[in-house]
Each structure stands twice: as structure tokens, then as C-alpha cells.
Design a protein around this motif. Structure first.
Motif, PDB file in Angstrom:
ATOM      1  N   GLY A  48       0.817  -1.219   0.000  1.00 16.77           N
ATOM      2  CA  GLY A  48       0.000   0.000   0.000  1.00 16.77           C
ATOM      3  C   GLY A  48       0.849   1.267   0.000  1.00 16.77           C
ATOM      4  N   TRP A  49       2.145   1.095   0.109  1.00 13.60           N
ATOM      5  CA  TRP A  49       3.054   2.254   0.189  1.00 13.60           C
ATOM      6  C   TRP A  49       2.896   3.223  -0.982  1.00 13.60           C
ATOM      7  N   PRO A  50       2.816   2.710  -2.237  1.00 10.69           N
ATOM      8  CA  PRO A  50       2.727   3.661  -3.371  1.00 10.69           C
ATOM      9  C   PRO A  50       1.486   4.541  -3.337  1.00 10.69           C
ATOM     10  N   ASN A  51       0.450   4.111  -2.635  1.00  3.90           N
ATOM     11  CA  ASN A  51      -0.739   4.971  -2.565  1.00  3.90           C
ATOM     12  C   ASN A  51      -0.453   6.267  -1.823  1.00  3.90           C
ATOM     13  N   LYS A  52       0.485   6.195  -0.877  1.00  4.54           N
ATOM     14  CA  LYS A  52       0.816   7.410  -0.115  1.00  4.54           C
ATOM     15  C   LYS A  52       2.101   8.064  -0.620  1.00  4.54           C
ATOM     16  N   TRP A  53       3.031   7.245  -0.993  1.00  8.49           N
ATOM     17  CA  TRP A  53       4.347   7.768  -1.411  1.00  8.49           C
ATOM     18  C   TRP A  53       4.663   7.211  -2.800  1.00  8.49           C
ATOM     19  N   PRO A  54       3.944   7.676  -3.840  1.00  9.03           N
ATOM     20  CA  PRO A  54       4.041   7.035  -5.165  1.00  9.03           C
ATOM     21  C   PRO A  54       5.412   7.137  -5.822  1.00  9.03           C
ATOM     22  N   ASN A  55       6.209   8.113  -5.444  1.00 10.59           N
ATOM     23  CA  ASN A  55       7.495   8.286  -6.122  1.00 10.59           C
ATOM     24  C   ASN A  55       8.653   7.686  -5.354  1.00 10.59           C
ATOM     25  N   ASP A  56       8.352   6.860  -4.363  1.00 16.27           N
ATOM     26  CA  ASP A  56       9.427   6.267  -3.564  1.00 16.27           C
ATOM     27  C   ASP A  56       9.993   5.061  -4.323  1.00 16.27           C
ATOM     28  N   SER A  57      11.093   5.264  -5.023  1.00 15.25           N
ATOM     29  CA  SER A  57      11.627   4.200  -5.882  1.00 15.25           C
ATOM     30  C   SER A  57      12.081   2.995  -5.072  1.00 15.25           C
ATOM     31  N   GLU A  58      12.478   3.243  -3.824  1.00 17.30           N
ATOM     32  CA  GLU A  58      12.914   2.116  -2.992  1.00 17.30           C
ATOM     33  C   GLU A  58      11.742   1.152  -2.761  1.00 17.30           C
ATOM     34  N   ALA A  59      10.581   1.708  -2.582  1.00 23.58           N
ATOM     35  CA  ALA A  59       9.389   0.865  -2.414  1.00 23.58           C
ATOM     36  C   ALA A  59       9.134   0.090  -3.693  1.00 23.58           C
ATOM     37  N   GLY A  60       9.336   0.744  -4.842  1.00 27.47           N
ATOM     38  CA  GLY A  60       9.126   0.091  -6.135  1.00 27.47           C
ATOM     39  C   GLY A  60      10.020  -1.128  -6.281  1.00 27.47           C
TER      40      GLY A  60
ATOM     41  N   ASN B 276       3.598   6.787 -10.487  1.00 28.50           N
ATOM     42  CA  ASN B 276       4.940   7.381 -10.523  1.00 28.50           C
ATOM     43  C   ASN B 276       5.046   8.460 -11.599  1.00 28.50           C
ATOM     44  N   LYS B 277       5.232   9.689 -11.158  1.00 30.26           N
ATOM     45  CA  LYS B 277       5.287  10.803 -12.103  1.00 30.26           C
ATOM     46  C   LYS B 277       6.650  10.924 -12.781  1.00 30.26           C
ATOM     47  N   GLN B 278       7.629  10.167 -12.295  1.00 26.78           N
ATOM     48  CA  GLN B 278       8.960  10.233 -12.905  1.00 26.78           C
ATOM     49  C   GLN B 278       9.009   9.425 -14.214  1.00 26.78           C
ATOM     50  N   LEU B 279       8.069   8.530 -14.384  1.00 30.80           N
ATOM     51  CA  LEU B 279       8.109   7.646 -15.558  1.00 30.80           C
ATOM     52  C   LEU B 279       7.207   8.196 -16.673  1.00 30.80           C
ATOM     53  N   SER B 280       7.722   8.104 -17.938  1.00 28.07           N
ATOM     54  CA  SER B 280       6.872   8.474 -19.083  1.00 28.07           C
ATOM     55  C   SER B 280       5.894   7.335 -19.348  1.00 28.07           C
ATOM     56  N   ASN B 281       4.916   7.586 -20.209  1.00 30.36           N
ATOM     57  CA  ASN B 281       3.956   6.534 -20.532  1.00 30.36           C
ATOM     58  C   ASN B 281       4.646   5.350 -21.198  1.00 30.36           C
ATOM     59  N   ASP B 282       5.627   5.646 -22.060  1.00 32.38           N
ATOM     60  CA  ASP B 282       6.364   4.545 -22.717  1.00 32.38           C
ATOM     61  C   ASP B 282       7.099   3.707 -21.677  1.00 32.38           C
ATOM     62  N   GLU B 283       7.728   4.386 -20.723  1.00 34.69           N
ATOM     63  CA  GLU B 283       8.477   3.658 -19.684  1.00 34.69           C
ATOM     64  C   GLU B 283       7.531   2.823 -18.814  1.00 34.69           C
ATOM     65  N   LYS B 284       6.386   3.417 -18.496  1.00 30.36           N
ATOM     66  CA  LYS B 284       5.409   2.672 -17.688  1.00 30.36           C
ATOM     67  C   LYS B 284       4.972   1.403 -18.427  1.00 30.36           C
ATOM     68  N   ALA B 285       4.672   1.557 -19.718  1.00 31.92           N
ATOM     69  CA  ALA B 285       4.223   0.395 -20.504  1.00 31.92           C
ATOM     70  C   ALA B 285       5.319  -0.664 -20.552  1.00 31.92           C
ATOM     71  N   ALA B 286       6.572  -0.211 -20.675  1.00 26.13           N
ATOM     72  CA  ALA B 286       7.684  -1.159 -20.707  1.00 26.13           C
ATOM     73  C   ALA B 286       7.799  -1.921 -19.391  1.00 26.13           C
ATOM     74  N   GLU B 287       7.621  -1.198 -18.289  1.00 23.89           N
ATOM     75  CA  GLU B 287       7.672  -1.851 -16.977  1.00 23.89           C
ATOM     76  C   GLU B 287       6.561  -2.897 -16.871  1.00 23.89           C
ATOM     77  N   VAL B 288       5.389  -2.526 -17.342  1.00 26.66           N
ATOM     78  CA  VAL B 288       4.248  -3.444 -17.267  1.00 26.66           C
ATOM     79  C   VAL B 288       4.507  -4.676 -18.131  1.00 26.66           C
ATOM     80  N   LYS B 289       5.116  -4.440 -19.300  1.00 28.10           N
ATOM     81  CA  LYS B 289       5.414  -5.555 -20.206  1.00 28.10           C
ATOM     82  C   LYS B 289       6.323  -6.568 -19.506  1.00 28.10           C
TER      83      LYS B 289
END
Lengths: 426, 652
Positions: free
Chosen positions: B505-517, B547-560
Motif C-alpha cells: 500500500g506504500w505507493p498509494n501514499k508515497w508514489p514516487n518512492d523508488s525504494e518501495a518500487g 509514478n510521475k517520474q516515468l513516461s507513458n512509454d516507460e510505464k508500458a515497458a515496466e508493465v510488459k
């Protein structure tokens, strides 16, 4: 137009009584035992109710009444046969008999001695006239909104209920709902700092007039009594297109519609927040699709249709120097600080009328002012009608609440009232 | 012309009429011309509907000149009401004269209407006409004349009305009484009190409907001022409920300190079931004599009267009420206690806050508990030191109140005490309350609480460890996250599971915390425990989504990349939801592939519509059209099809 000033003693009484109403949890509550309302109430002590104008909205509010155990609905009245029969069935089912009487002419219902109070939900064309007739007949009145068609009717309504001593409750049930009352309490008790701007959702700002449409064959009187349906509205031939009682002559003689749709709720709440139940704003001006008004105490009132947080219909927002609060029909809040919401109380979404009805019934017994009494309703409606005049004329107007007139503005002043069709009067 | 078209035409006419009125109203020369134009309409063979609306417009800017043209319509049954709209509004003597003239010629309903308009205009010159009509054999005409005389007011009207109270037919008498009352109000407004009193008295003694008599009673009391007190008291003592009712109403309106005192004296002598009613009426009077009466009633006497009085006090009470209310709040009667406490919460004034805070130090027992509760409910910050000291009170009730109040007015300085309390108690309910307060404080004061919370996760008590982790989740930040991650290695399964839950549930409060990712991805990829694997997947998807640091392309790549680790349909549906919010060519391609799975096809179609409705770099209009057409052709969901059709229509 009556220009008599409001009696200062009366004004003081109203102010005191309405401040009292701000605290929802304890609005001059007296124990049920003192009102004879706890447990069984003997039939002889039940409030006798008559219901007038019982369409869809009327049946909903009637249902709220019928849930209370200290009243008995005795008669229903509607100019439409289908509405009469549906309302009678609703009442008979609760009463467990077939005794509920039906009337086409409300005067016959009002003449009954066993009726103490009436619910009026006829549609705006009849609201004020029927309320005044009921008060003169010695009945207490719960009347749906908008309660009046113009400024003159608003003032007359307050005057008649003062004179007759009857209890009046406008159907502005948000005054009896915890979230709205709590927001008002924050504003009234200085928790937001000195008030600066009040925001009300008007539910539209377009003014209009009803008129004379081409005639259609009139149905039998038993089905629709067109003459009684028209009532105080100027005569016109029968047309089915005007048979929606709520929209017919909606709030308007000379100037209808406008901000009355929700303004009669939301402007009313702003009036309450500003402790202005005995006055109205003194300036009104259309500004970029909004209506901006200003009270004599400097507080600004903004009527706007958009820019609201997603908190449900009929939202209001109160802004002070140090904080703000916004709420709506979802009964949720947004506020400048969470600490403002500490005592927000029970969440009751969906704007039910039950609490408002209960407040009315209690006041019948105590003879106290209701939450939405005739004076408060009068001034909230005056504010809406004056705003509509500004919208209609598409320019700024100034209003003097003490003299009940627009300042140096004959055209606006001519829009304050409208003759009622014979033989009706207020 | 069809009915609908005719209706629209009429609406247009009305709209134009309204617009015209508004426009002309701003321009007086134009108004003059317009008035002449409208007068011509009334003099023409125009349909009645047109004449009706013309009357309405003349009400706004017609002058005395148009009166002669409007007045004949008063005899027209269909147009009379419209004509009166104009004549009631147009200023000047011409309209008055026209109405008087019509009153002499008309009969029945039309005559009633004209008389009603005279009443609205309060035409003093119409008194003679109205007096004649007062004796009309048509009772509706006589009644309207009686009321109109009242509206006009003055001695001539009063002189005509007063004898009619006795002589008028039964059906007219109510209106005569109403006219008298209206007349009396006019006298009163002009300072002619004696005349007003005489009229009110005449009505209340007359054989008229009871409601009229009640109105006269009210008027007679108010007109007399303090001298009206005996009559008021008579109503309050009356056996008749209606007279009691008008008495209660008037008791609120009649001004004067002497009146308040007299009513207060009457209170004790009234029968008990009427005392609360009079007390409520007194409370609405708001002068200096009221508060002592209400306070006395709050202190002693019957329970229902006491509760009524206590409930009144928030509205008119002040600091002087505090002792009485505190005494009531510490009584054993639950209803009295509740009413008094609620009143103390609402009693206005910073001086009340200071008074209550000052009483805390020497207080003991129930009083101390009540005062601590009030410090919280009223947010009395100056009471904090005393409240904090009560966190260690031997009395569990006082301790409990202190814990709740600290949640409201406390700061991070109270966190160590709360933690100590947690470590010291084994009582579940107490731990729950302290835990709630600690979480609240951590939420408000954040990282300042972190050092104080640490002992909870360092101990061996899993329950406290879990609470500590929850507090860390509220506090946030890298140190807190590190602690949560290390708890995932805990030997206690409950602690481990809670740590994973918190992390997911961490990303719901701290969405840009890469360590949580990273930690979530590790769980998603390699956790052997299925619930932990699922929580990791879901948490990582939320991380990508927000995560606002990631572009849509990067997000899609992560999901892939993540898709290769997903087996369950539930998580694939979540993937589709994220892709639908990630407009990119890769997301579009992934969705097209996912749509081949019959179990996911509708969710995928819905997301495809979401993306194909947008202009996306790298995705041609033709590709978008094809995809949307496929949805239109194959989707089994009407809503999705409709959205697809709308999107198709939107592609230029």
C-alpha cells in the motif's frame, strides 16, 4: 408594495432564535416526554395532517410524515385524479383503513376542523397562495420549495405567518441535515474567521417566463381541474405541456427559473451562515456567467454553477479570513484544516426530509420557530428573486431590505410582484 | 404546423418577449416607442395569447398612457388577470382610477380581482367604492372588499368595518375580522396605538372564527406593550390549546425586561407539562433576565425541564454557566450527563476554555475525566500539560480520556509517553485506543515521531511490532521504509505479512518512492508465498501507475516486463486498467494481445477504446480506426460499443 420596516424587537427575536438553530445536535431540543411523543400517542393527541398537491415529490415528503407516530393523515387534495388516488392509497396503507378523504379543492380540506397541519407540495405556482390560505384557516404549514414566486409574495408570506402565529416550515430540508448545519455552525461561530465570501450552487441562472400556449381539448374535471391547477396564475387555455406542476410558473410570475432551482436551498444556507435570516444582500450583479451579490456587512455571495468539489448536489462553500469549508449532498466535507471537522457529527447523505419534518412537528407542539421558518424562507427567497431580477435585466441592481425596494430602479421595482388571478389573493 | 413546432414557436415568442423587455428596460426612449407598439397590439385583432403577453410586458415599462388601452380587458374573463398584472404594476393615478371605475361596473370573480388589485395598490380614494361593496350580496365580493379596506387602512375603513363584525353575514365575517386586524396594524405602524387596541379588542370579542380571535389576541397584547402582560398570562393559563399556542408565540415577541421577569415568575406556577414550553419561549427573548431563569431550571427541578434548560444554554449561556453544567455532567443520570457535556462542548467563548483548563489541575475522579474530554472536544491547547500528565493516571478512565484527548491536542512530544504506555499495558482495548492516538499523532507530526516509535519495532511483542510498522507507514520516508523492508524478514509470520501488506500500500501514499518500487518488484518476481507475490504485483502496479517520474512509454515497458510474472486473471485485469491509463504505442500493442484472451477481452476492449480515442504519437489514425471498429464489431458490451462509436466519430 408594503414598505413597512421590520419591527426591531421582532428582528432581535428572529436573530436570537435562528442563532439557536445553528447547533444541530441541540436545537432547543426538549425531551420527548415533555412533548408526549415517546411511546404511544393517543389518537386524540395526534396531529391531524392534510396533504395538498401530492405528485412525486409530495408523495416522498408525505412518506416522511407518515413515518412519524404522532400524526394521522386525514385527507389528501390534488387537482389530478391519478395523484389523489395514489396519495390516498399511500395514506390508507399506513392507517390500515379506507378513511382518507380526497379533495380537488383545497379550500374544502382547509375547512376541516380535524386538520391541524398541512403539507403543501403543489408546485411553485400555488405554494405561497396555498400556504397563506392555510395559515388563515388556522393550519400549520410545511411547504415545498420554491415557496414564493416573487419578492412581494415572500414578504406577504412572512407577514401572514407572523400575524396568524401559525408554524411554517419551508421544504428546505438541508437546514436539518448535520453536514450543512455543521458548516453553518463553523461560519457562525467564527471558526473560519470573519466571513468573506459565501458560494451557492443555483442549479442554473437562466431566467424565463411561462406563457400562453395553444389550446388543447381539456380533460374532464375529475381527471384534471384546470381552473384549480391554474389557481393564482394568469388564465390560459388548457395544454398538457404545462401539466408538470413543478415547472409550471416555476418560481416565476414576471421572472421565473433563474437561481431558484437550488438557490432556494443553497442561497438559503448562505443566508443562515451569514446570520442573515432577517435580511438579504444589497447588491446583485451578473458577472461572467455567475451572479455576485453583496450583503450590507460586506460579505460577498457568489452564485455559480461550476468549479465545485465533488461533494454531491446542492453544494455550498463558506470562506472566512482564516479558513473555509465546503459540503454538499454526499454529506462529505472539504475544509482548509482537518481540525475544523473534528465535531462534524453523523454523516447523513442523500438529503432526506425526515429530520426537517420532525422539526416541524416538534415546533407545532412548542410553537417555536422552525429551522426554515417563514421569515428565514422569506429572505432567502427575496435574495433569489432579487438575483433573478438582476439576471433578467442583465445589469447590476441595488436592493434596500429595510424598505423592501430596489434603490432608484423603477423597472426592477415593477418586477417585485405580480397580480394573482381572481379570486385568489395573498 | 405540428404541435411540437407550435410549442417551440411559442417558447421563442416568450423568449423574445423576455429579451425585449430586458433590452428596452435599459433604454427609456426605446421603452416609450415600445409602449406605443404594444398598445397597438392591444388595440388590434391580435390573438388573445399575444395580448396576454403584451400586458405582462407593459407591466415592466408601460406608463399611465397605456392604462386606457389595458383597462377594457378587465371585463374579459380570459384576459382580466393579465390586464391586472399590468395595472397593479404601473405607477400613478390613472391605474387607480381605472380599477375604481371597473369596480363599479363588474361583478363576480372579475370584480373580486379588481378589488384585490385595489387592495394591493392601497388606493385611499377607493374607500367609498369598497364600503359599498362591503354590503354586496355576493359574499366573495363583500369579503374581498373587507380585506381591501383593511389593506387601505385609516379611520374611514375602520369605521366601516367595525360594525360589520356584528352585522355581516356569517360567510363574510372572517374577512371583516381580517380587515379589522389589517387596519389595526396600519394604525400601530403610524403610532395610533389606542385605535389599534380598540380594533383588536373588538375582533377578539366578536363572533368570528377562532383563528381571527387568536390573531386579535396577539395583536391586542403586542399593541398594549407591557400592559398586555395580563392578557398574555391569561393565554398561557388557558385550558384552550390554541390560546396557549398564541400565548407561547406572543411571549417570544412582546419586548421588555419587565415582561421577561413576569413570564419567569409565571413559569413556576404553570402546570408541569407547560413549563418546558414556556422556558423555550423565554429562551428566545434574549435579554439579561433570561439566563438566570434558565440556569436555575438547569440546576434543579423536574428532569425534563432540567434537560430542556441545559439544551438551551449553548445558545445563550456564558462562563457563568460552567459550574452548574460541570455539576450536571458529573451526575449519575446518563441523560443529564450527556446533555450537560454536549452543552459544555458548545458553550462559546475563549474565557470558557481558560476556565475549564484552570479547573483541571485540582480535579479528581469523574470531574477530571469530564474536563479532559472537554479539553479534547473544545481543542483547549493550554490544557495539554495537565492532560499529558494524566496519561499515567492510576484511574483507567482518566487515562483513557487523556489518550483520546492527546490525539486531538497532542504533539510529537507525547509520542514517547504513548509508546511507554503501550509497552506497559497488556489490556487489548487500552492498546487499541493508545494505538489510534499514536497513529493520529504520527500522521500529523510525521518524521518527528520516528525516533519515539522505534522501540515498538525493536521489541519482541509482535502486536506492538505491527503497530510500530503501521506508525512508520503513516510517517513515511526512507528510514521508515527501510524498517518496513527489514520487517519482511521477520521470523514472526504475522509481522512479515503485515510488513508486506504495508509495503503493497506504500505507493498509494508515497508514489514516487523508488525504494518501495524495487522492493515490490522483488516480491512480485520472486516471492514464493502466493499472497506475498500477489501483494507485490498489485503494489508494484500501483507504483507504476502513480509514478510521475516515468513516461507513458516507460510505464508500458515496466508493465510488459511484469506481465511475464503474472499468471492470475485478477492481476491481468489490473494490468489492463493501468495500460488503459498509459496512452502509448506499446500499451496499445499489449492490450491488443491481451484482447485475444476470451476471459479478458471486454476489459481489454474498454482500455483500447480509452487509448484509441486519443491522438498518440506513433499510432496512425488508420490503426486507431481499425481497433475501434473491431471493438464496435466484436464487443458484447453496449457501453463499450457506444464509446467506441463516439471515438470513431471523433477521428477527423
Amino acid at each position: 408594495m408594503n414598505t413597512k420596516r421590520v419591527d426591531p424587537g421582532r428582528r432581535h427575536f428572529l436573530k436570537t432564535a435562528m442563532q439557536a438553530g445553528a447547533c444541530l445536535a441541540v436545537p432547543y431540543v426538549i425531551p420527548a416526554s415533555a412533548l408526549g411523543a415517546n411511546g404511544g400517542v393517543p389518537p386524540s393527541e395526534r396531529i391531524g395532517l392534510g396533504a395538498i398537491g401530492i405528485g412525486n415529490r409530495g408523495r416522498y415528503v408525505l412518506g416522511c410524515f407518515l413515518r412519524e407516530h404522532d400524526l394521522r393523515c386525514i385527507a389528501v387534495c390534488d387537482v389530478r385524479g391519478d395523484n389523489r388516488r395514489r396519495a390516498k392509497d399511500q395514506v390508507d396503507t399506513i392507517n390500515g383503513d379506507k378513511d382518507c378523504a380526497m379533495y380537488i379543492d383545497m379550500q374544502e380540506l382547509l375547512a376541516r376542523d380535524d386538520i391541524d397541519a398541512v403539507l403543501i407540495a403543489t408546485g411553485p405556482n400555488w405554494h405561497a397562495t396555498a400556504s397563506v390560505m392555510a395559515a388563515r384557516a388556522g393550519k400549520d404549514v410545511y411547504c415545498e420549495k420554491p415557496c414564493t414566486k416573487n419578492i412581494a409574495q415572500s414578504l406577504a408570506l412572512a407577514e401572514v405567518f407572523r400575524r396568524t402565529g401559525r408554524v411554517f416550515q419551508a421544504g428546505t430540508q438541508r437546514r436539518s441535515l448535520p453536514n450543512f448545519a455543521y458548516a453553518v455552525e463553523l461560519a457562525q461561530t467564527g471558526k473560519l474567521g470573519p466571513l468573506k465570501t459565501l458560494h451557492a450552487h443555483p442549479g442554473g441562472l437562466g431566467t424565463d417566463m411561462s406563457g400562453w400556449l395553444p389550446a388543447e381539448p381539456a380533460p374532464p374535471q375529475e381527471q384534471v381541474d384546470w381552473d384549480m391547477y391554474l389557481g393564482p396564475a394568469a388564465w390560459r387555455p388548457y395544454t398538457s405541456k404545462l401539466m408538470n406542476a413543478f415547472h409550471f410558473e416555476k418560481g416565476g410570475g414576471m421572472v421565473g427559473g433563474g437561481c431558484l432551482e437550488w438557490g432556494s436551498h443553497c442561497v438559503d444556507l448562505c443566508q443562515w451562515a451569514n446570520q442573515a435570516d432577517d435580511t438579504a444582500p444589497v447588491e446583485y450583479e451578473p458577472v461572467n456567467g455567475q451572479l455576485h451579490a453583496r450583503y450590507a456587512n460586506g460579505v460577498k455571495l457568489v452564485m455559480r454553477n461550476d468549479g465545485w468539489l465533488p461533494l454531491g448536489s446542492c453544494p455550498v462553500r463558506f470562506e472566512g479570513e482564516t479558513g473555509w469549508v465546503e459540503t454538499g449532498d454526499d454529506a462529505e466535507f472539504a475544509a482548509s484544516s482537518e481540525s475544523l471537522l473534528l465535531r462534524r457529527g453523523t454523516k447523513i447523505p442523500g438529503y432526506p426530509a425526515d429530520f426537517h419534518v420532525r422539526n416541524f412537528l416538534d415546533c407545532i407542539k412548542t410553537r417555536a420557530l422552525t429551522r426554515a421558518n417563514a421569515d428565514a424562507a422569506c429572505w432567502a427567497h427575496v435574495a433569489c428573486h432579487a438575483a433573478n431580477v438582476a439576471l433578467f435585466l442583465n445589469r447590476k441592481v441595488r436592493y434596500d431590505p429595510a424598505r423592501h425596494e430596489f434603490v432608484g430602479d423603477e423597472q426592477a421595482n415593477r418586477l417585485r410582484g405580480e397580480a394573482l388571478r381572481e379570486p385568489w389573493r395573498i | 404546423m405540428t404541435t411540437k413546432k407550435r410549442y417551440c414557436s411559442w417558447c421563442l415568442v416568450l423568449t423574445m418577449a423576455a429579451a425585449s423587455v430586458a433590452a428596452v428596460a435599459q433604454d427609456l426612449p426605446a421603452a416609450d416607442a415600445k409602449e406605443r407598439e404594444l398598445m397597438a397590439v392591444l388595440q388590434s385583432d391580435a390573438p388573445k395569447g399575444e395580448k396576454a403577453i403584451t400586458c405582462k410586458r407593459l407591466a415592466v415599462y408601460g406608463s399611465e398612457r397605456c392604462v386606457a388601452v389595458v383597462a377594457p380587458l378587465l371585463a374579459d374573463e380570459e384576459l382580466a388577470s393579465w390586464a391586472r398584472i399590468a395595472l397593479e404594476a404601473i405607477p400613478g393615478a390613472a391605474a387607480d382610477a381605472a380599477l375604481r371605475d371597473a369596480a363599479d361596473k363588474l361583478q363576480g370573480r372579475l370584480l373580486v380581482g379588481v378589488i384585490n388589485s385595489i387592495a394591493v395598490r392601497r388606493d385611499r380614494q377607493a374607500v367609498d367604492v369598497l364600503v359599498r361593496k362591503l354590503n354586496d350580496t355576493d359574499s366573495s365580493v363583500a369579503s374581498s372588499a373587507a380585506v381591501a379596506l383593511g389593506q387601505v387602512g385609516g379611520q374611514p375603513s375602520a369605521k366601516a368595518l367595525t360594525p360589520s363584525l356584528a352585522t355581516a353575514p356569517a360567510g363574510v365575517r372572517s374577512a371583516v375580522a381580517e380587515g379589522c386586524i389589517l387596519c389595526a396594524e396600519r394604525f400601530l405602524a403610524q403610532g395610533e396605538t389606542a385605535d389599534a387596541v380598540a380594533l383588536y379588542d373588538a375582533v377578539r370579542r366578536a363572533d368570528v372564527p377562532n383563528q381571527r380571535r387568536l390573531e386579535a389576541v396577539r395583536g391586542a397584547i403586542l399593541a398594549r406593550g407591557s400592559a398586555g402582560l395580563p392578557l398574555l398570562v391569561e393565554q398561557l393559563r388557558s385550558e384552550d390549546e390554541e390560546h396557549l399556542g398564541i400565548g407561547l408565540r406572543t411571549a417570544r415577541e412582546l419586548p421588555g425586561l419587565d415582561v421577561t421577569k413576569a413570564l419567569a415568575a409565571e413559569l413556576a406556577g404553570l402546570r408541569s407539562n407547560r413549563q418546558p414550553l414556556l422556558l423555550l419561549a423565554l429562551a428566545d427573548r434574549d435579554d439579561s433576565a433570561v439566563l438566570p431563569v434558565v440556569l436555575k431550571a438547569a440546576r434543579e427541578g423536574r428532569k425534563d425541564l432540567r434537560i430542556t434548560a441545559i439544551n438551551i444554554l449553548p445558545h445563550l449561556g456564558d462562563i457563568s454557566c460552567v459550574p452548574v453544567l460541570l455539576e450536571a455532567a458529573t451526575e449519575d443520570d446518563a441523560q443529564i450527563e450527556q446533555a450537560a457535556t454536549e452543552t459544555l462542548v458548545r458553550l462559546a467563548g475563549k474565557d470558557v476554555d481558560a476556565d475549564l483548563a484552570g479547573r483541571l489541575s485540582p480535579s479528581r475522579g469523574k470531574l477530571r475525566r469530564v474536563l479532559i474530554d472537554l479539553a479534547g472536544q473544545r481543542q483547549i491547547s493550554q490544557a495539554l500539560p495537565e492532560v499529558a500528565s494524566s496519561l499515567n493516571d492510576a484511574d483507567a478512565g482518566i487515562r483513557g480520556s487523556a489518550v483520546k484527548t492527546v490525539a486531538i491536542i497532542g504533539g510529537h512530544e507525547q509520542a514517547p509517553d504513548l509508546v511507554k504506555l503501550l509497552l506497559a499495558t497488556r489490556i487489548a482495548s487500552e492498546r487499541t485506543e493508545i494505538g489510534k492516538t499514536l497513529l493520529t499523532i504520527c500522521g500529523v507530526h510525521g518524521s518527528a515521531c520516528l525516533p519515539h516509535v522505534r522501540p515498538l519495532i525493536q521489541g519482541r511483542d509482535p502486536e506492538l511490532h505491527i503497530l510500530g510498522l503501521r506508525a512508520l507507514a503513516v510517517i513515511g520516508g526512507s528510514e521508515a521504509l527501510t524498517a518496513v523492508k527489514s520487517a519482511m524478514e521477520s521470523a514472526a509470520p504475522a509481522v512479515q505479512d503485515e510488513a508486506v501488506r504495508i509495503l503493497s500500500g506504500w505507493p498509494n501514499k508515497w508514489p514516487n518512492d523508488s525504494e518501495a518500487g524495487k522492493a515490490l518488484l522483488a516480491l512480485a518476481v520472486s516471492a514464493e508465498n502466493m499472497p506475498q507475490h500477489v501483494l507485490g504485483l498489485r503494489g508494484y502496479l500501483q507504483y507504476i501507475r502513480g509514478n510521475k517520474q516515468l513516461s507513458n512509454d516507460e510505464k508500458a515497458a515496466e508493465v510488459k516486463d511484469l506481465l511475464t510474472h503474472i499468471k492470475r486473471l485478477e492481476e491481468k485485469r489490473q494490468v489492463i486498467a493501468v495500460l488503459g491509463e498509459t496512452p502509448s504505442v506499446l500499451a496499445f500493442d499489449l492490450l491488443t494481445t491481451l484482447a485475444e484472451d476470451s476471459a479478458l477481452v471486454e476489459e481489454a476492449y474498454s482500455a483500447i477504446v480509452q487509448i484509441a480515442a486519443q491522438d498518440i504519437q506513433g499510432l496512425s489514425k488508420e490503426q486507431r480506426r481499425q481497433a475501434l471498429q473491431t471493438v464496435v464489431d466484436k464487443s458484447g458490451n453496449d457501453g463499450t460499443k457506444q464509446r467506441a462509436r463516439k471515438a470513431l466519430a471523433g477521428i477527423p
